[in-house]
Design a protein around this motif. Structure first.
Motif, PDB file in Angstrom:
ATOM      1  N   UNK A 166       0.876  -1.178   0.000  1.00  0.00           N
ATOM      2  CA  UNK A 166       0.000   0.000   0.000  1.00  0.00           C
ATOM      3  C   UNK A 166       0.909   1.223   0.000  1.00  0.00           C
ATOM      4  N   UNK A 167       0.650   2.170  -0.904  1.00  0.00           N
ATOM      5  CA  UNK A 167       1.473   3.374  -0.934  1.00  0.00           C
ATOM      6  C   UNK A 167       0.573   4.599  -0.888  1.00  0.00           C
ATOM      7  N   UNK A 168       0.970   5.553  -0.068  1.00  0.00           N
ATOM      8  CA  UNK A 168       0.270   6.832  -0.035  1.00  0.00           C
ATOM      9  C   UNK A 168       1.256   7.856  -0.574  1.00  0.00           C
ATOM     10  N   UNK A 169       1.031   8.304  -1.788  1.00  0.00           N
ATOM     11  CA  UNK A 169       2.021   9.190  -2.419  1.00  0.00           C
ATOM     12  C   UNK A 169       1.341  10.450  -2.933  1.00  0.00           C
ATOM     13  N   UNK A 170       2.152  11.441  -3.296  1.00  0.00           N
ATOM     14  CA  UNK A 170       1.621  12.683  -3.845  1.00  0.00           C
ATOM     15  C   UNK A 170       0.934  12.414  -5.176  1.00  0.00           C
ATOM     16  N   UNK A 171       1.317  11.303  -5.808  1.00  0.00           N
ATOM     17  CA  UNK A 171       0.700  10.949  -7.095  1.00  0.00           C
ATOM     18  C   UNK A 171      -0.526  10.059  -6.908  1.00  0.00           C
ATOM     19  N   UNK A 172      -0.967   9.970  -5.697  1.00  0.00           N
ATOM     20  CA  UNK A 172      -2.191   9.190  -5.447  1.00  0.00           C
ATOM     21  C   UNK A 172      -1.933   7.992  -4.547  1.00  0.00           C
ATOM     22  N   UNK A 173      -3.015   7.381  -4.115  1.00  0.00           N
ATOM     23  CA  UNK A 173      -2.904   6.221  -3.226  1.00  0.00           C
ATOM     24  C   UNK A 173      -2.928   4.935  -4.048  1.00  0.00           C
ATOM     25  N   UNK A 174      -2.054   4.022  -3.674  1.00  0.00           N
ATOM     26  CA  UNK A 174      -1.958   2.742  -4.386  1.00  0.00           C
ATOM     27  C   UNK A 174      -2.421   1.648  -3.425  1.00  0.00           C
ATOM     28  N   UNK A 175      -3.439   0.878  -3.809  1.00  0.00           N
ATOM     29  CA  UNK A 175      -3.871  -0.205  -2.897  1.00  0.00           C
ATOM     30  C   UNK A 175      -2.865  -1.366  -2.923  1.00  0.00           C
ATOM     31  N   UNK A 176      -2.808  -2.148  -1.848  1.00  0.00           N
ATOM     32  CA  UNK A 176      -1.859  -3.270  -1.839  1.00  0.00           C
ATOM     33  C   UNK A 176      -2.300  -4.386  -2.782  1.00  0.00           C
ATOM     34  N   UNK A 177      -1.328  -5.160  -3.249  1.00  0.00           N
ATOM     35  CA  UNK A 177      -1.639  -6.318  -4.101  1.00  0.00           C
ATOM     36  C   UNK A 177      -2.325  -7.387  -3.263  1.00  0.00           C
ATOM     37  N   UNK A 178      -3.182  -8.179  -3.933  1.00  0.00           N
ATOM     38  CA  UNK A 178      -3.857  -9.280  -3.231  1.00  0.00           C
ATOM     39  C   UNK A 178      -3.212 -10.588  -3.674  1.00  0.00           C
ATOM     40  N   UNK A 179      -2.763 -11.368  -2.697  1.00  0.00           N
ATOM     41  CA  UNK A 179      -2.078 -12.630  -2.988  1.00  0.00           C
ATOM     42  C   UNK A 179      -2.875 -13.785  -2.394  1.00  0.00           C
ATOM     43  N   UNK A 180      -3.090 -14.821  -3.203  1.00  0.00           N
ATOM     44  CA  UNK A 180      -3.762 -16.040  -2.723  1.00  0.00           C
ATOM     45  C   UNK A 180      -2.745 -17.182  -2.769  1.00  0.00           C
ATOM     46  N   UNK A 181      -2.480 -17.761  -1.612  1.00  0.00           N
ATOM     47  CA  UNK A 181      -1.548 -18.891  -1.551  1.00  0.00           C
ATOM     48  C   UNK A 181      -2.378 -20.164  -1.419  1.00  0.00           C
ATOM     49  N   UNK A 182      -2.140 -21.121  -2.324  1.00  0.00           N
ATOM     50  CA  UNK A 182      -2.889 -22.385  -2.270  1.00  0.00           C
ATOM     51  C   UNK A 182      -1.943 -23.482  -1.805  1.00  0.00           C
ATOM     52  N   UNK A 183      -2.265 -24.091  -0.673  1.00  0.00           N
ATOM     53  CA  UNK A 183      -1.366 -25.077  -0.061  1.00  0.00           C
ATOM     54  C   UNK A 183      -0.503 -24.366   0.959  1.00  0.00           C
ATOM     55  N   UNK A 184      -0.812 -24.541   2.247  1.00  0.00           N
ATOM     56  CA  UNK A 184      -0.063 -23.834   3.290  1.00  0.00           C
ATOM     57  C   UNK A 184       0.829 -24.812   4.054  1.00  0.00           C
ATOM     58  N   UNK A 185       1.670 -25.534   3.310  1.00  0.00           N
ATOM     59  CA  UNK A 185       2.702 -26.377   3.922  1.00  0.00           C
ATOM     60  C   UNK A 185       3.940 -25.527   4.117  1.00  0.00           C
ATOM     61  N   UNK A 186       5.109 -26.128   4.003  1.00  0.00           N
ATOM     62  CA  UNK A 186       6.351 -25.384   4.269  1.00  0.00           C
ATOM     63  C   UNK A 186       6.544 -24.253   3.248  1.00  0.00           C
TER      64      UNK A 186
END
Ligand code: NAD
Length: 393
Positions: A166-186
């Protein structure tokens, strides 16, 4: 005098240059060479074996190694330390009663197992080490999966045409990327942690509900999909999903994929084909520019129907990375961690006189040994040998 006689008969420990294309890691690093050379063993390293991991022949020699040809390593060693499986020529060159430790994946490499039997090689497989607390220090599957999970996120971040944080900049606000992890092993847990550190919003799904707490402890949101079954199996691994369960998982994940920027998929069931969780229809629904990193990509198929092993392809505007050997892309630490895992296993396999010992009353030794003197000793592989013709696998 007795000590001198014993010293004269210590092991020749051989480390070949890995023959798999693009592999940069080496099985034993200088700390290990120093330990075994210091204990009176001869450590024979193939010329150039450490180059990919930034270890020169001179650095190995400085701690007591002898540099030799590949042929000498395979034909003169009592114990071969490797990452990948040997080929039949290598096996045929080995001394009678010699041993090898490597990732052999015996349950899917049945022809290799037959060759190990034919050449009477004593074989130990790093992927067969039990997932117990005592065996943690030898668990190379975990150390290398840690690297894969980390690097998968970096690859995704480099391909994504967006910021992660997430970035809050003079050029506008940028939302954070959305990440989906499939399989939560090691690998999946490392991917969650790495994506969080880069500032993404992370959610993760696994067929074992028990990992919910681990996902949440890393700051991820656990995705619940009602499939009517928990696939938690023995030893912390998942059981294979039925067609019905898979269909429910695919539907649940498709709903999320449409609003995610990155999918990191790591779902696996040992010795089985990876579950197909992201079919082509799901990829079609994703936003153009999204990225999928499929850590399960292989010749037999991955978690994503459209991934191609070892390649990056763009389908329906989505970049799909079929990652096959990410641990090799961090070769310095990949080698160091593998080498440490190996040394911890060898503490059980070499006795105080410097001889190979096989104590079948030790659960780690008994679980890790695959073949000895022509006999197949690994239970899972025995079962697979029996059920292969029937299943046509
Ligand atoms: P893995 O690489 O075999 O599988 C990765 C993940 O995929 C697993 O979490 C599995 O549940 C999941 N998966 C399989 N089929 C799926 C499906 N159809 N849908 C969704 N997810 C699916 O596993 P791994 O990362 O090597 O290890 C798995 C577990 O083993 C760990 O999470 C841990 O509980 C246990 N473990 C224990 C030790 C120890 O005690 N020393 C060490 C390492 C791992």
């Amino acid at each position: 005098m007795a000590e001198a006689a014993a010293a004269a008969h210590k092991l020749t420990i051989g480390v070949p240059k890995e023959s798999v294309q693009g592999e940069l890691r080496v099985a034993l690093t200088p700390d290990g060479v120093k330990k075994y050379a210091g204990a009176g063993h001869k450590v024979l390293i193939e010329k150039g074996a450490g180059k990919g991991a930034s270890i020169s022949d001179e650095a190995f020699e400085a701690v007591g190694a002898t540099i030799g040809t590949g042929k000498s390593v395979w034909s003169e060693s009592d114990l071969i330390l490797s990452i990948h499986k040997p080929n039949e020529t290598d096996l045929a060159a080995m001394k009678k009663d010699a041993a090898i430790v490597a990732f052999l994946q015996p349950m899917i490499n049945l022809d290799l197992v037959k060759d190990l039997q034919k050449h009477k090689v004593t074989a130990f497989s790093m992927d067969a080490i039990p997932r117990t607390t005592r065996a943690q220090y030898m668990d190379a599957l975990s150390s290398q999966a840690t690297i894969a999970g980390y690097k998968a996120v970096l690859l995704a971040a480099a391909e994504l045409p967006k910021f992660f944080p997430l970035l809050t900049t003079a050029a506008g606000n940028i939302p954070p990327a959305k990440v989906l992890v499939i399989g939560a092993g090691v690998a999946g847990l490392m991917a969650i942690g790495t994506a969080k550190r880069l500032g993404a919003v992370v959610e993760a799904y696994d067929a074992r509900a028990v990992v919910k707490e681990q996902v949440e402890s890393l700051g991820g949101r656990f995705v619940e999909i009602d499939t009517g079954a928990d696939l938690a199996g023995a030893g912390g691994y998942a059981k294979e999903a039925t067609e019905d369960i898979l269909a429910k998982q695919q539907a649940g994940l498709a709903a999320r994929a449409a609003r995610t920027d990155v999918i990191i998929s790591t779902a696996a069931v040992p010795g089985r084909k990876a579950p197909l969780l992201v079919p082509a229809s799901t990829v079609e629904q994703m936003q153009p520019g999204s990225v999928i990193v499929d850590l399960a990509a292989s010749e037999t198929g991955g978690n994503c129907e459209l991934s191609e092993p070892g390649k990056t392809v763009v389908k329906h505007g989505v970049t799909i990375i079929g990652a096959t050997n990410l641990p090799s892309t961090v070769p310095v630490h990949g080698s160091l961690m593998y080498s440490k895992n190996l040394q911890n296993l060898l503490a059980l396999l070499i006795d105080e006189n410097g001889q190979l010992k096989i104590d079948m009353s030790d659960e780690i030794v008994a679980g890790t040994i695959i073949t000895r003197d022509g006999e197949l000793l690994h239970e899972g592989t025995k079962q697979r040998m029996g059920d292969t013709p029937a299943k046509g696998a």
